[in-house]
Design a protein around this motif. Structure first.
Motif, short mmCIF file in Angstrom:
data_model
loop_
_atom_site.label_atom_id
_atom_site.label_comp_id
_atom_site.label_asym_id
_atom_site.label_seq_id
_atom_site.Cartn_x
_atom_site.Cartn_y
_atom_site.Cartn_z
N THR A 246 -16.21 -10.15 -53.39
CA THR A 246 -17.13 -11.24 -53.06
C THR A 246 -16.32 -12.39 -52.48
N TYR A 247 -16.89 -13.00 -51.39
CA TYR A 247 -16.25 -14.15 -50.76
C TYR A 247 -17.15 -15.36 -50.98
N MET A 248 -16.62 -16.37 -51.61
CA MET A 248 -17.36 -17.61 -51.85
C MET A 248 -16.80 -18.69 -50.91
N ILE A 249 -17.62 -19.13 -49.96
CA ILE A 249 -17.21 -20.14 -48.98
C ILE A 249 -18.19 -21.29 -49.05
N ALA A 250 -17.69 -22.48 -49.35
CA ALA A 250 -18.52 -23.69 -49.34
C ALA A 250 -18.42 -24.31 -47.95
N ASN A 251 -19.39 -24.00 -47.11
CA ASN A 251 -19.36 -24.47 -45.73
C ASN A 251 -19.64 -25.96 -45.66
N THR A 252 -18.92 -26.64 -44.78
CA THR A 252 -19.11 -28.07 -44.53
C THR A 252 -19.30 -28.29 -43.03
N VAL A 253 -20.34 -29.02 -42.68
CA VAL A 253 -20.63 -29.34 -41.28
C VAL A 253 -20.83 -30.84 -41.20
N ASN A 254 -19.94 -31.51 -40.48
CA ASN A 254 -20.00 -32.97 -40.33
C ASN A 254 -20.02 -33.32 -38.86
N LEU A 255 -20.89 -34.28 -38.52
CA LEU A 255 -21.03 -34.76 -37.15
C LEU A 255 -21.01 -36.27 -37.18
N VAL A 256 -20.01 -36.88 -36.50
CA VAL A 256 -19.86 -38.34 -36.51
C VAL A 256 -19.73 -38.83 -35.07
N VAL A 257 -20.05 -40.11 -34.88
CA VAL A 257 -19.94 -40.75 -33.58
C VAL A 257 -18.58 -41.44 -33.50
N LEU A 258 -17.90 -41.27 -32.36
CA LEU A 258 -16.62 -41.92 -32.14
C LEU A 258 -16.82 -43.15 -31.27
N PRO A 259 -16.05 -44.21 -31.51
CA PRO A 259 -14.95 -44.31 -32.48
C PRO A 259 -15.36 -44.89 -33.83
N SER A 260 -16.64 -45.23 -33.97
CA SER A 260 -17.07 -45.86 -35.21
C SER A 260 -17.14 -44.89 -36.39
N ARG A 261 -17.20 -43.57 -36.09
CA ARG A 261 -17.32 -42.52 -37.09
C ARG A 261 -18.58 -42.69 -37.93
N ASP A 293 -30.27 -42.75 -30.48
CA ASP A 293 -29.76 -43.94 -29.79
C ASP A 293 -28.25 -44.08 -29.95
N LEU A 294 -27.69 -43.53 -31.01
CA LEU A 294 -26.24 -43.64 -31.21
C LEU A 294 -25.46 -42.71 -30.30
N VAL A 295 -26.04 -41.59 -29.91
CA VAL A 295 -25.29 -40.59 -29.15
C VAL A 295 -25.81 -40.39 -27.74
N ALA A 296 -26.95 -40.96 -27.40
CA ALA A 296 -27.52 -40.75 -26.06
C ALA A 296 -26.65 -41.40 -25.00
N PRO A 297 -26.44 -40.75 -23.85
CA PRO A 297 -25.66 -41.36 -22.76
C PRO A 297 -26.34 -42.62 -22.26
N GLY A 298 -25.52 -43.58 -21.84
CA GLY A 298 -26.04 -44.86 -21.35
C GLY A 298 -25.32 -45.32 -20.11
N GLU A 299 -25.25 -46.65 -19.92
CA GLU A 299 -24.61 -47.21 -18.74
C GLU A 299 -23.10 -46.92 -18.73
N ASP A 300 -22.50 -46.81 -19.88
CA ASP A 300 -21.05 -46.55 -19.95
C ASP A 300 -20.71 -45.08 -19.86
N GLY A 301 -21.69 -44.23 -19.63
CA GLY A 301 -21.41 -42.81 -19.52
C GLY A 301 -21.72 -42.07 -20.80
N ALA A 302 -21.09 -40.88 -20.93
CA ALA A 302 -21.36 -40.03 -22.07
C ALA A 302 -20.67 -40.56 -23.32
#
Length: 588
Positions: A246-261, A293-302
């Protein structure tokens, strides 16, 4: 040449006039001038003799009346005789076109003689140069032909100054010498050296015979009595994964905005890469408008975000988004790619280039990344593909981005461009590290071992291809042509011919030929699903990348497959389930 001109008579002088002079060439005395009176004007009785040529007597003048004006009657009779020229005279005009007669031509040739018969056969007025005659010295020839007066009456002394004759002398000397014009003698006629443009080589950075190929690898230091040559150690195989019930894996998925994280709650995260792509593709679903709104592209690009799945990190650009609002629910999704997408359209500018000097393929790829902040990894000595040289004018492209040029260079030798996950870096490596017929050897460069006990799904699709054993590869305007044949075969089943403008070296011909032969044979595309083990877990499989060789030790027999694509899916929210789906190319 000595020329003497005397203005007086040289008859014998009378005794009364003979007087010795101080010098033989001294001025003439007054007495000698008087002796020249014999050449003065004639006496008067000679002038009277000229009367015989006087005017015509008067009787001759009287005869002039015979030529007086004609009468009026004569003018009327003769007026019609001097009218227009009859038509028959017009035809005689052509007789005056050829005024030169054959005898006149012979007379003209007297003053303009034809060349000698040998020159007529040559067909040109110039003669052959003196290729192998003795060398001539023009200055010595002039010096040897000068007149040097000896002892005697004629002794000249110019006092170190040039001689200029008087304006109107009685006697003067001309010392002009016209040496004969010798035939032209080429300076390098005997050496026969061809002159051409020198090759431009940077001797300090590159050996003229190219880089050495690593054949034997590092020496082990083991000495054998019956073998004096070097010993090539076997490559270290990957560590076998630990087989557990048996394989026990505690999966972690994190998504943050740069550079503010700033963290973003997301679900259905998917990210993948295939061998023909130069950037990882990403997509995810988010829950709220504020997160969009935190991740959508704007005037400064992607915007940039960071994705972490079980310790494996990617830095991504959010290139677009979509939203669906339907009361009382709302749904938002985003998509993007890794930062290597900045080297392609629509971010990178289009370029047009032509190499003015010889350049290697690795240098050309590195030059595309100047002032971009990106770097390239190309291990041509150990991993491959082999590097080759573009002659001047061979590397030509128009309206191409930097990534298009690099991908075209890699495609020329059957290589792929593999992007880094979280760094501004590209890696050029061959699609087939070794040909498929060498995958079963003990020294094959295996990157991953995938035991069947870790597979959650397994499928296959049979896609046979002709068993090619030869391929004709050639450049077009530059380079060479080469028939690449699989060793041990007759080469009787050739693959389609390959012609490429950028195949300009033997290394490129061989690499492209091996790549074309590797695509043939009985092939099965195997689909495998395995978990994505944590980054720090040394007992699992880890992340499998395209262009890596994987060994699958099945009970029926172990086989080796080439990874073509990898897709990672993290479904659900919170403690989601992470799967790594692979597409392997297996050859039978």
């Amino acid at each position: 040449m000595l020329t003497m001109r005397v203005g007086g008579s040289w008859s014998k002088a009378r005794p009364a006039s003979a007087r010795p002079a101080a010098l033989p060439w001294d001025g003439t005395t007054a007495l000698v001038v008087e002796a020249q009176a014999a050449w003065r004007r004639a006496v008067g009785h000679d002038l009277e003799a000229a009367a015989g040529w006087s005017a015509v007597p008067s009787r001759d003048r009287a005869s002039v009346q015979g030529w007086g004006q004609a009468g009026a009657a004569d003018c009327e009779q003769l007026a019609g005789l001097w009218g227009a020229v009859p038509a028959k005279d017009c035809g005689v005009v052509g007789r005056w076109d050829h005024t030169i007669r054959p005898r006149d031509v012979r007379l003209r040739l007297i003053y303009n003689p034809m060349p000698a018969r040998k020159d007529v056969q040559v067909g040109c007025p110039s003669r052959r140069v003196d290729d192998y005659g003795p060398r001539r010295n023009a200055a010595a020839a002039v010096q040897a032909s000068l007149y040097v007066p000896g002892p005697g009456p004629l002794a000249f002394n110019f006092g170190g100054r040039p001689y200029f004759p008087p304006t109107s002398p009685l006697v003067f000397f001309s010392f002009q010498y016209m040496p004969p014009a010798p035939r032209i003698q080429p300076v390098d006629s005997s050496s026969r050296v061809r002159w051409q443009d020198a090759r431009r080589l940077n001797a300090q950075a590159r050996l003229p015979w190219g880089r050495a190929r690593v054949l034997d690898g590092p020496l082990t230091g083991i000495e054998y009595v019956d073998y004096p040559g070097p010993v090539k150690p076997l490559p270290e195989p990957p560590t076998d994964p630990t087989i557990l019930d048996t394989y026990m894996i505690a999966n972690t998925v994190n998504l943050v905005v740069l550079p503010s994280r700033t963290p973003i709650e997301a679900k259905n995260v998917r990210i993948g890469l295939d061998a023909d792509s130069f950037s990882w593709k990403f997509s995810a679903d988010i829950f709220t408008k504020a997160a969009l709104d935190l991740v959508a592209p704007g005037e400064d690009g992607a915007k940039e975000i960071e994705l972490d799945i079980n310790g494996w990190t990617w830095v991504l650009l959010v290139e677009g988004y979509s939203r669906q609002l339907k009361f009382p629910t709302e749904a938002y999704s985003i998509k993007g790619a890794t930062r290597t997408q900045l080297l392609a359209s629509p971010y990178a500018p289009l370029r047009t280039g032509l190499n003015a000097a010889p350049i290697t393929a690795r240098q050309a790829a590195t030059e595309q990344l100047l002032f971009t902040g990106f770097s390239i990894v190309w291990d041509a000595e150990t991993v491959g593909p082999a590097d080759w040289t573009f002659p001047a004018g061979a590397l030509s492209y128009q309206s191409q981005t930097a990534m298009q040029v690099i991908a075209r260079i890699a495609e020329t030798v059957g290589a792929v461009v593999r992007p880094a996950r979280a760094a501004d870096e590209l890696e050029v490596r061959p699609r087939y590290p070794v040909p498929p017929w060498e995958w079963g050897q003990i020294d094959a460069p295996i990157d991953r071992i995938i035991p069947p006990a870790m597979m959650t799904a397994l499928g296959g699709e049979w896609t046979p291809q002709p068993a090619w054993n030869a391929c004709y590869v050639s450049g077009t305007s530059h380079g060479v042509s080469m028939l690449v044949r699989r060793a041990g075969t007759a080469g009787d089943n050739p693959a389609p011919d390959v012609f490429d403008d950028w195949i300009t070296g033997q290394e490129a011909n061989r690499a492209r030929g091996v790549h074309e032969l590797s695509k043939g044979g009985n092939i099965e595309i195997v689909g495998v699903s395995i978990p994505l083990f944590p980054f720090a877990d040394d007992h699992g499989v880890g992340l499998v990348l395209p262009a890596q060789l994987c060994r699958v030790p099945e009970e029926s027999g172990a086989w080796v497959g080439l990874c073509l694509a990898v897709d990672i899916a993290a479904e659900g929210t919170g403690a989601s389930r992470v799967q790594q789906q692979l597409r392997l190319e297996r050859h039978f």
